[in-house]
Design a protein around this motif. Structure first.
Motif, PDB file in Angstrom:
ATOM      1  N   ARG A 205      29.444  38.302  39.937  1.00  0.00           N
ATOM      2  CA  ARG A 205      28.846  37.903  41.213  1.00  0.00           C
ATOM      3  C   ARG A 205      29.727  38.395  42.340  1.00  0.00           C
ATOM      4  O   ARG A 205      30.940  38.505  42.200  1.00  0.00           O
ATOM      5  CB  ARG A 205      28.764  36.372  41.332  1.00  0.00           C
ATOM      6  CG  ARG A 205      27.880  35.693  40.358  1.00  0.00           C
ATOM      7  CD  ARG A 205      27.987  34.178  40.448  1.00  0.00           C
ATOM      8  NE  ARG A 205      29.265  33.631  40.002  1.00  0.00           N
ATOM      9  CZ  ARG A 205      29.666  33.519  38.747  1.00  0.00           C
ATOM     10  NH1 ARG A 205      28.890  33.942  37.781  1.00  0.00           N
ATOM     11  NH2 ARG A 205      30.821  32.995  38.438  1.00  0.00           N
ATOM     12  N   SER A 206      29.095  38.644  43.483  1.00  0.00           N
ATOM     13  CA  SER A 206      29.825  38.978  44.699  1.00  0.00           C
ATOM     14  C   SER A 206      28.928  38.680  45.886  1.00  0.00           C
ATOM     15  O   SER A 206      27.706  38.739  45.778  1.00  0.00           O
ATOM     16  CB  SER A 206      30.234  40.454  44.722  1.00  0.00           C
ATOM     17  OG  SER A 206      30.953  40.740  45.904  1.00  0.00           O
TER      18      SER A 206
ATOM     19  N   ASP B  56      32.949  36.084  34.958  1.00  0.00           N
ATOM     20  CA  ASP B  56      33.062  35.036  33.939  1.00  0.00           C
ATOM     21  C   ASP B  56      33.364  35.733  32.622  1.00  0.00           C
ATOM     22  O   ASP B  56      32.533  36.485  32.110  1.00  0.00           O
ATOM     23  CB  ASP B  56      31.767  34.230  33.857  1.00  0.00           C
ATOM     24  CG  ASP B  56      31.897  33.015  32.968  1.00  0.00           C
ATOM     25  OD1 ASP B  56      32.477  33.126  31.864  1.00  0.00           O
ATOM     26  OD2 ASP B  56      31.419  31.943  33.381  1.00  0.00           O
TER      27      ASP B  56
ATOM     28  N   GLU C  24      33.545  38.045  41.298  1.00  0.00           N
ATOM     29  CA  GLU C  24      33.769  36.960  40.347  1.00  0.00           C
ATOM     30  C   GLU C  24      33.280  37.437  38.990  1.00  0.00           C
ATOM     31  O   GLU C  24      32.182  37.968  38.867  1.00  0.00           O
ATOM     32  CB  GLU C  24      32.996  35.710  40.748  1.00  0.00           C
ATOM     33  CG  GLU C  24      33.484  35.067  42.016  1.00  0.00           C
ATOM     34  CD  GLU C  24      32.664  33.841  42.387  1.00  0.00           C
ATOM     35  OE1 GLU C  24      32.148  33.155  41.473  1.00  0.00           O
ATOM     36  OE2 GLU C  24      32.543  33.582  43.592  1.00  0.00           O
TER      37      GLU C  24
ATOM     38  N   ARG D  24      40.107  40.033  44.217  1.00  0.00           N
ATOM     39  CA  ARG D  24      40.003  40.314  45.650  1.00  0.00           C
ATOM     40  C   ARG D  24      40.734  41.607  46.002  1.00  0.00           C
ATOM     41  O   ARG D  24      41.720  41.952  45.385  1.00  0.00           O
ATOM     42  CB  ARG D  24      40.634  39.170  46.455  1.00  0.00           C
ATOM     43  CG  ARG D  24      39.855  37.887  46.410  1.00  0.00           C
ATOM     44  CD  ARG D  24      40.467  36.852  47.345  1.00  0.00           C
ATOM     45  NE  ARG D  24      39.651  35.661  47.401  1.00  0.00           N
ATOM     46  CZ  ARG D  24      39.837  34.607  46.624  1.00  0.00           C
ATOM     47  NH1 ARG D  24      40.824  34.589  45.759  1.00  0.00           N
ATOM     48  NH2 ARG D  24      39.045  33.562  46.730  1.00  0.00           N
TER      49      ARG D  24
ATOM     50  N   ASN E  73      37.003  31.881  34.473  1.00  0.00           N
ATOM     51  CA  ASN E  73      36.374  32.551  35.599  1.00  0.00           C
ATOM     52  C   ASN E  73      37.473  33.291  36.361  1.00  0.00           C
ATOM     53  O   ASN E  73      38.428  32.681  36.817  1.00  0.00           O
ATOM     54  CB  ASN E  73      35.676  31.522  36.503  1.00  0.00           C
ATOM     55  CG  ASN E  73      34.915  32.185  37.612  1.00  0.00           C
ATOM     56  OD1 ASN E  73      34.327  33.237  37.439  1.00  0.00           O
ATOM     57  ND2 ASN E  73      34.933  31.561  38.772  1.00  0.00           N
TER      58      ASN E  73
ATOM     59  N   ASN F 175      40.838  30.859  36.525  1.00  0.00           N
ATOM     60  CA  ASN F 175      40.695  29.419  36.389  1.00  0.00           C
ATOM     61  C   ASN F 175      40.608  29.063  34.912  1.00  0.00           C
ATOM     62  O   ASN F 175      40.318  29.909  34.075  1.00  0.00           O
ATOM     63  CB  ASN F 175      39.439  28.934  37.124  1.00  0.00           C
ATOM     64  CG  ASN F 175      39.527  29.218  38.603  1.00  0.00           C
ATOM     65  OD1 ASN F 175      40.537  28.921  39.233  1.00  0.00           O
ATOM     66  ND2 ASN F 175      38.491  29.821  39.157  1.00  0.00           N
TER      67      ASN F 175
ATOM     68  N   GLY G  15      44.222  38.479  42.053  1.00  0.00           N
ATOM     69  CA  GLY G  15      43.233  37.784  41.246  1.00  0.00           C
ATOM     70  C   GLY G  15      43.668  36.372  40.924  1.00  0.00           C
ATOM     71  O   GLY G  15      44.850  36.035  41.004  1.00  0.00           O
TER      72      GLY G  15
ATOM     73  N   ILE H  27      38.516  35.512  39.598  1.00  0.00           N
ATOM     74  CA  ILE H  27      38.144  35.880  40.964  1.00  0.00           C
ATOM     75  C   ILE H  27      39.070  37.006  41.392  1.00  0.00           C
ATOM     76  O   ILE H  27      40.290  36.827  41.432  1.00  0.00           O
ATOM     77  CB  ILE H  27      38.256  34.672  41.911  1.00  0.00           C
ATOM     78  CG1 ILE H  27      37.311  33.563  41.457  1.00  0.00           C
ATOM     79  CG2 ILE H  27      37.963  35.099  43.343  1.00  0.00           C
ATOM     80  CD1 ILE H  27      37.512  32.251  42.167  1.00  0.00           C
TER      81      ILE H  27
ATOM     82  N   TYR I  20      35.394  41.935  46.749  1.00  0.00           N
ATOM     83  CA  TYR I  20      35.429  40.624  46.104  1.00  0.00           C
ATOM     84  C   TYR I  20      34.485  40.622  44.910  1.00  0.00           C
ATOM     85  O   TYR I  20      33.347  41.087  45.008  1.00  0.00           O
ATOM     86  CB  TYR I  20      34.988  39.546  47.107  1.00  0.00           C
ATOM     87  CG  TYR I  20      34.885  38.161  46.530  1.00  0.00           C
ATOM     88  CD1 TYR I  20      35.995  37.338  46.460  1.00  0.00           C
ATOM     89  CD2 TYR I  20      33.673  37.676  46.062  1.00  0.00           C
ATOM     90  CE1 TYR I  20      35.898  36.062  45.925  1.00  0.00           C
ATOM     91  CE2 TYR I  20      33.570  36.401  45.530  1.00  0.00           C
ATOM     92  CZ  TYR I  20      34.686  35.599  45.462  1.00  0.00           C
ATOM     93  OH  TYR I  20      34.600  34.346  44.938  1.00  0.00           O
TER      94      TYR I  20
ATOM     95  N   GLN J 182      45.190  26.927  37.197  1.00  0.00           N
ATOM     96  CA  GLN J 182      44.855  28.315  37.482  1.00  0.00           C
ATOM     97  C   GLN J 182      46.105  29.181  37.464  1.00  0.00           C
ATOM     98  O   GLN J 182      47.214  28.690  37.595  1.00  0.00           O
ATOM     99  CB  GLN J 182      44.146  28.454  38.822  1.00  0.00           C
ATOM    100  CG  GLN J 182      45.027  28.212  40.019  1.00  0.00           C
ATOM    101  CD  GLN J 182      44.264  28.364  41.324  1.00  0.00           C
ATOM    102  OE1 GLN J 182      43.054  28.225  41.373  1.00  0.00           O
ATOM    103  NE2 GLN J 182      44.969  28.642  42.385  1.00  0.00           N
TER     104      GLN J 182
ATOM    105  N   THR K 106      47.566  32.941  39.147  1.00  0.00           N
ATOM    106  CA  THR K 106      47.349  33.968  40.161  1.00  0.00           C
ATOM    107  C   THR K 106      48.006  35.256  39.688  1.00  0.00           C
ATOM    108  O   THR K 106      49.032  35.227  38.987  1.00  0.00           O
ATOM    109  CB  THR K 106      47.928  33.552  41.524  1.00  0.00           C
ATOM    110  OG1 THR K 106      49.340  33.361  41.391  1.00  0.00           O
ATOM    111  CG2 THR K 106      47.277  32.273  42.016  1.00  0.00           C
TER     112      THR K 106
END
Length: 186
Positions: free
Chosen positions: A143-144, A136, A134, A111, A107, A103, A100, A109, A132, A74, A76
């Motif tokens: 999604r959250s 893809d 997510e 924040r 994906n 991955n 963030g 993520i 928050y 991953q 960051t």
């Protein structure tokens, strides 16, 4: 004293003496191992762009600072900015956040102060704000499970939790949703 009491007292004294003389050492509890991973590489003012088979841009990722961890698979990011492009190569969505994580399965993520902008004039959503999100990058699913605030051309809505799809322009608030719709006079 009767014989039974005398035997119990003698047994107790023998156990006490064995305990004092034996000095049984208990194995120390192993300390919880704290992993301190070091990044395999770092970057400042990172800009990376992905293209499809036809040579059109599909995503662009910018970040003030990034760290990549191969063992964790991953990366960051500090202050990430993600652009998603439509089939004609026009920037359709822009997503910003404070931090963030990307991955290896593409994906993202995001924040803290996540903000999504619809960049095309015909965008169904003008802005989306949440702490928050997510995203893809392959399927364009979002999604959250946090508070969501969405502003569109003819509505404003809030709720908790979100699932949706950027390309299909589908968004669903999962809980405590309420909306205000604006009707222009004709």
């Amino acid at each position: 004293m009767n014989k039974q009491t005398f035997l119990f007292a003698l047994l107790f004294l023998a156990a006490l003496a064995a305990w004092q003389l034996g000095e049984i050492e208990l194995a120390p509890e192993p300390a919880a191992k704290v992993e301190n991973y070091q990044p395999d590489f770092t970057a400042k003012n990172l800009v990376t762009t992905r293209f499809n088979e036809q040579g059109k841009r599909t995503e662009r990722l910018e970040s003030e600072y990034a760290e990549y961890y191969q063992i964790l698979e991953q990366a960051t990011f500090d202050k990430p900015v993600v652009y998603m492009f439509d089939e004609q190569g026009e920037a359709e969505w822009k997503v910003t956040a404070e931090t963030g994580v990307l991955n290896t399965d593409d994906n993202v993520i995001l924040r803290d102060k996540v903000h999504l902008d619809g960049l095309l004039p015909a965008s169904f959503i003008s802005t989306l704000d949440t702490p928050y999100l997510e995203l893809d990058l392959v399927t364009q699913d979002v999604r959250s499970n946090q508070h969501i605030s969405i502003v569109g051309q003819e509505f404003q809505t809030e709720g908790v939790g979100l699932k949706g799809h950027l390309e299909r322009k589908y968004f669903e608030l999962l809980d405590k949703g309420h909306a205000t719709y604006f009707n222009e006079k004709r």
